[in-house]
Design an enzyme around this catalytic site. Structure first.
Site, short mmCIF file in Angstrom:
data_model
loop_
_atom_site.label_atom_id
_atom_site.label_comp_id
_atom_site.label_asym_id
_atom_site.label_seq_id
_atom_site.Cartn_x
_atom_site.Cartn_y
_atom_site.Cartn_z
N LYS A 27 41.78 26.80 38.86
CA LYS A 27 42.65 26.13 39.83
C LYS A 27 42.94 24.69 39.41
O LYS A 27 44.09 24.25 39.40
CB LYS A 27 42.00 26.16 41.21
CG LYS A 27 42.91 25.75 42.35
CD LYS A 27 42.20 25.97 43.70
CE LYS A 27 41.93 27.44 43.94
NZ LYS A 27 41.23 27.72 45.20
N ARG A 96 38.49 22.41 47.76
CA ARG A 96 38.65 23.82 47.42
C ARG A 96 37.89 24.15 46.14
O ARG A 96 37.84 23.35 45.21
CB ARG A 96 40.14 24.15 47.22
CG ARG A 96 41.01 23.77 48.40
CD ARG A 96 42.48 24.01 48.11
NE ARG A 96 42.84 25.42 48.19
CZ ARG A 96 44.00 25.91 47.76
NH1 ARG A 96 44.88 25.11 47.19
NH2 ARG A 96 44.27 27.18 47.88
N GLY A 105 38.85 34.39 47.43
CA GLY A 105 38.16 34.46 48.71
C GLY A 105 36.66 34.48 48.62
O GLY A 105 35.98 34.52 49.65
N MET A 107 34.57 32.15 47.26
CA MET A 107 33.90 30.86 47.44
C MET A 107 34.61 30.06 48.52
O MET A 107 35.60 30.50 49.08
CB MET A 107 33.84 30.12 46.10
CG MET A 107 32.91 30.79 45.10
SD MET A 107 32.76 29.90 43.55
CE MET A 107 34.41 30.02 42.90
N ARG A 340 48.33 30.65 39.16
CA ARG A 340 47.40 31.30 38.24
C ARG A 340 48.08 32.56 37.72
O ARG A 340 49.03 33.05 38.33
CB ARG A 340 46.09 31.67 38.95
CG ARG A 340 46.27 32.59 40.14
CD ARG A 340 45.01 32.74 40.96
NE ARG A 340 45.25 33.48 42.18
CZ ARG A 340 44.44 33.48 43.24
NH1 ARG A 340 43.33 32.76 43.22
NH2 ARG A 340 44.72 34.18 44.31
N HIS A 456 43.71 39.02 51.77
CA HIS A 456 42.43 39.17 51.07
C HIS A 456 42.24 40.61 50.61
O HIS A 456 41.88 40.87 49.45
CB HIS A 456 41.28 38.76 52.00
CG HIS A 456 39.92 39.01 51.43
ND1 HIS A 456 39.24 40.19 51.65
CD2 HIS A 456 39.14 38.25 50.64
CE1 HIS A 456 38.08 40.13 51.02
NE2 HIS A 456 37.99 38.97 50.40
N SER A 786 25.33 59.40 13.15
CA SER A 786 26.03 59.32 14.44
C SER A 786 25.03 58.79 15.44
O SER A 786 23.98 59.38 15.65
CB SER A 786 26.55 60.69 14.87
OG SER A 786 27.22 60.58 16.11
N CYS A 854 28.30 58.99 19.30
CA CYS A 854 28.71 60.14 20.10
C CYS A 854 28.14 60.12 21.51
O CYS A 854 28.32 61.08 22.26
CB CYS A 854 28.33 61.45 19.40
SG CYS A 854 26.56 61.64 19.11
N TYR A 874 34.07 55.59 13.54
CA TYR A 874 34.70 56.29 14.66
C TYR A 874 33.82 56.23 15.89
O TYR A 874 32.62 55.95 15.83
CB TYR A 874 35.00 57.76 14.29
CG TYR A 874 33.76 58.63 14.14
CD1 TYR A 874 33.18 59.27 15.24
CD2 TYR A 874 33.18 58.83 12.89
CE1 TYR A 874 32.06 60.06 15.10
CE2 TYR A 874 32.06 59.62 12.74
CZ TYR A 874 31.49 60.23 13.85
OH TYR A 874 30.38 61.02 13.72
#
Length: 902
Positions: A27, A96, A105, A107, A340, A456, A786, A854, A874
């Protein structure tokens, strides 16, 4: 952190920029950036995150902070021509929060700091609006009481509701100055009784206490929960922004709003946002009064609307992304309070990324970084069947897309409780607030009767990827009686409802779902680029095509049969990284396995293996045909043998009943003896994997023969089979050498008998810490590794996944011991260190060693980045996660290339 005497803890808005988010928070950095761009930002200054860290660690603010704040406050007062707390014309400021990463919302914020019993009359005189002054004062006491003095906010809400009821009005704007004066008196009495002190009349005391409250809000339960949910580090701290107040509650020529440069729900260009006349910012975000669409501002105040549209274009071009903007209009003067990069839905993320490429604002590499595997997974969830018969209850604002079905609940506690019991729930509220976060996380979707796309509920739901419908005004939500009424229809808690976050529709009962168009695209049933192709599918296609071009990691599938293999291939799999042969021993074949286990002689064992051989071969023939031309890694039998036998309790009862009837079953008796013989206290650390192959003669040889004969048959049919044989649970190279010698012998016999050159490779799973630590030795006998990260995680941490996730993982997550389950995202410091070591040591022995993973970590977005970093060839995952792994492999490659260029 220790305090540096020369450290600067406060920055004026004119001193910062958007690159200082670590120091000024998102902010503060963006307020500074807008100031530098010459946009109308009220003057102010930012207390840094470093000051917050000192405060949180020591319990007191840095010694230099008060002096720095005083100096910047004096400069602000000089700039504004008024002083904080002066009686005749007071300067008022907002305090703020503002962390590096957006936490909407979560904080605290306090507005109208500087008002007191004295200065409220001066404000009324200067503004020429007594009602406005007393409205601002009651807001300060309410916010300060709840946020700073920890007074239950419901007490203020109840007092406000009673004041409106006494006046017989429904909205707070209908209360006049006299009503608000009485409300201020009542609010101050609530503070005195609940906080044990009077509301502070000294403006500087208000300011200092509010700053400390914002620091403390970094560690509230809701902030911690949100950080865990969004995987935001807990040691960043929050900045504090002190900004001169501008007022949207001065009358009909004033107001406040939130705007988006594009629709955060769909990504479409246009005018999106909410506006509320005669209001302050929290009224919009809290959803306590329903807003009007931003487009209505053009009629209400065209000059401000035109200026806002110009600023929105400036910001989107400057940030090269969707921007979320908060603004206030004070008597026709537009002020920018925040911007933002806006949170967006998954679909909007893909659309916006490609739109910005087409506009020339970003390139394809940046577009790939603007989306994520988590978002792609959301797009693959089912949607409601438009042709189904439904009962429509009402319609609200489509705030966050998706199809959610569940039982209606009316508070967060119930949502969490029912969810933990396995119930799917929809959280229904008039409006949500930060205290509802845990219930929102537990729910399938969120439904509110108030608020809009910037409330919110909407903002948080979009950030989490939750389905959300807001502002469904037809729905009368009664949280105390735990019911919702629509006309004559009453929905009690526990009744099933369905909500469509793409259309805003709310249905009674369960609505059937159909596959998403994105899944249809991946399965080849929808072609991107066709005339009727959905633009979302087209956007996904473009980004996936680029990801496939740049990724280094190949993506394979975990699949055990031809059907799963074919689906995986349609989803883009480049082979099978894990075929679990134990699944081929179940069903009708269990009897043959029982015969193998019960065999007393070599002849009986050979007979059982001979019966299993053609069945195994048939499975492999089908699999190699489905994956022709692509590698198929076949894992030899891994689980403990008791898993193929009847349950010990059921079998004991069966034998006991038979004995009581003197009806003996010899096979059951032998089975029971075998079950007792094979019983282990911890079977996952017992006779399984390679140990089975070494203890049961012929078992692995039969499986290798089935693989080799199937490959030979496929090759003689002009196919291109590419099987790889994987030996599980190896802990020492000697185990692998013995199995490999036997396998090589069998393969040579099959090659001679069929006249084929099979070129089969043999490797192992690295799933034990010892295997990872001795990888240099094991690589002498292995042609590939693997990593079985599921078992490796269990053995490194020393716990069983099946047991601990239900017992103590919730507590570990809540206490912050885990940021995320180590079974969901790989533990880089522990398990990851072993993987790094094994990769380095294995390739030192055998430079051409093929390396893969895997475990299900292979489909986890964050883990894929780790596997790219350590140099695997992979990843392998379940078929449904293949597109996610492909996308993240591309993002990992693009990110690494970007880092190298920097």
């Amino acid at each position: 952190m220790s305090e540096n005497k020369d450290q600067k803890f406060v920055y004026d808005f004119t001193e910062g920029n958007r690159d200082l988010k670590d120091l000024l928070g998102g902010k503060g950095a963006n307020l500074a950036e807008m100031t530098n761009l010459g946009l109308p930002v009220p003057p102010g200054f930012t207390i840094t995150t470093e000051a917050c860290k000192v405060y949180l660690e020591s319990g007191t603010a840095p010694a230099a902070l008060r002096e720095e704040v005083s100096a910047h406050l004096a400069a602000l007062e000089a700039k504004m021509g008024k002083k904080l707390g002066q009686s005749d014309d007071p300067l008022l400021v907002s305090v703020r929060s503002g962390a590096k990463f957006s936490m909407p919302g979560m904080m605290d914020t306090v507005l109208n700091i500087g008002l007191s019993d004295e200065s409220v009359t001066g404000l009324a005189s200067q503004a020429g609006n007594e009602r406005f002054a007393w409205d601002s004062y009651r807001r300060l006491i309410q916010m300060f009481g709840k946020t700073v003095l920890d007074v239950d906010g419901e007490l203020f809400e109840e007092a406000l509701d009673e004041a409106k009821a006494a006046k017989k009005v429904t909205v707070d704007t209908d209360l006049d100055a006299a009503d608000l004066k009485k409300l201020v008196t009542r609010f101050k009495k609530i503070v005195a009784k609940q906080a044990g002190r009077e509301f502070p009349q000294d403006a500087r005391e208000q300011l200092d206490l509010a700053v400390e409250a914002v620091f403390n809000s970094w560690n509230t339960d809701r902030a911690k929960l949100y950080r865990r949910q969004e995987r935001i580090p807990s040691d960043l701290g929050t900045a504090v922004n002190i900004c001169s107040m501008v007022f949207g509650n001065l009358g009909p020529d004033s107001g406040t709003g939130v705007a988006f440069t594009r629709d955060p729900a769909s990504g479409h260009a246009g005018v999106y946002g909410d506006y509320l006349q005669n209001a302050q910012g929290e009224d919009v975000v809290a959803g306590i009064r329903n807003t009007v669409p931003l487009a209505d501002l053009e009629v209400i105040d065209k000059a401000s609307y035109d200026q806002l549209m110009t600023i929105m274009t400036t910001l989107e071009t400057h940030y090269k992304d969707l921007c979320d903007i908060e603004f206030t209009i004070e008597r026709g003067q537009l002020w920018m309070l925040q911007t933002r990069v806006g949170k967006r839905t998954a679909g909007a993320a893909f659309r916006i990324a490609t739109q910005l490429v087409d506009q020339g604002l970003i390139d394809e590499a940046e577009a790939l970084q603007r989306v994520s595997g988590h978002q792609l997974a959301q797009l693959m969830f089912p949607r409601f069947d438009e042709g189904a018969k439904t009962t429509l209850l009402g319609r609200g604002i489509a705030a966050s897309p998706g199809a959610a079905v569940g039982k209606a609940v009316f508070d967060s506690y119930t949502a969490v409780k029912w969810s933990r019991s396995g119930e799917k729930v929809i959280l229904i509220r008039r409006e949500t607030n930060p205290d509802d976060l845990d219930g929102m996380i537990a729910s399938e979707g969120i439904l509110t009767s108030r608020g809009g796309k910037t409330s919110h509920a909407a903002v948080v739901a979009r950030g989490m990827g939750k389905t959300c419908v807001c502002g469904a005004e037809e729905l009368d939500v009664d949280t105390k009686r735990r019911r919702m009424t629509v006309g004559e229809t009453v929905i009690e808690e526990g009744d099933v409802v369905s909500i469509d976050g793409s259309t805003g529709k709310v249905y009674l009962g369960e609505v059937p779902v159909v596959p998403s168009p994105v899944v249809e695209y991946f399965e080849g049933r929808m072609h991107a680029g066709a005339d009727d192709a959905d633009e979302l599918v087209a956007a996904v296609h473009r980004i996936m095509a680029y990801a496939d071009r740049v990724r280094r990691l190949r993506v394979r599938a975990n699949a055990d049969n031809a059907e799963d293999a074919l689906r995986a291939r349609r989803f883009g799999a480049q082979g099978i990284g894990l075929c679990r042969t134990e699944h081929m021993f179940l069903g009708e074949r269990r009897e043959l396995v029982e015969r193998l286990i019960l065999a007393d002689t070599d002849e009986e064992r050979e007979a059982a293996l001979s019966a299993l051989l053609p069945l195994q071969k048939k499975d492999f023939v089908e699999l190699f045909e489905a994956m022709d031309g692509l590698p198929v890694t076949v894992r030899l039998l891994d689980p403990p043998l008791h898993e193929f036998l009847p349950d010990i309790t059921e079998l004991s009862v069966r034998v006991a009943l038979a004995e009581s009837r003197k009806d003996h079953n010899e096979n059951d008796l032998r089975l029971l003896q075998a079950v007792h013989k094979l019983h282990e206290q911890n079977p996952m650390l017992g006779l399984r994997g390679v140990r089975l192959g070494l203890v049961i003669p012929g078992l692995f040889k039969m499986q290798v023969r089935a693989i080799a004969e199937a490959a030979a048959e496929r090759k003689n049919a002009k196919g291109d089979p590419r099987p790889e044989i994987m030996v599980p649970l190896v802990g020492t190279v000697q185990e692998l050498e013995i199995v490999r010698d036997e396998a090589d012998q069998v393969i040579a016999e099959v090659e001679a008998a069929t006249g084929t050159d099979l070129k089969l490779t043999i490797g192992t799973m690295i799933e034990l810490p010892r295997a990872a630590l001795t990888a240099a030795q094991i690589a002498e006998a292995a042609q590939f590794f693997s990593f079985g990260t599921n078992d490796l995680t269990q053995t490194v941490w020393g716990f069983s996944r099946d047991d601990v996730e239900a017992s103590f993982f919730t507590a570990y997550l809540e206490k912050g011991i885990f940021g995320v389950s180590p079974f969901e995202t790989i533990d880089r410091d522990g398990v990851g260190s072993l993987v790094r070591h094994a990769v380095k040591q294995g390739r030192a022995t055998r430079p051409d060693l093929k390396l893969g993973v895997c475990g299900e970590h292979g489909g986890d977005p964050e883990s894929v980045h780790f596997f790219h970093e350590v140099g695997l060839d992979y990843v392998s995952c379940s078929p449904f996660r293949i597109p996610v792994a492909r996308l993240e492999a591309g993002r990992a490659a693009a990110e690494a290339k970007g880092s190298d260029s920097r």
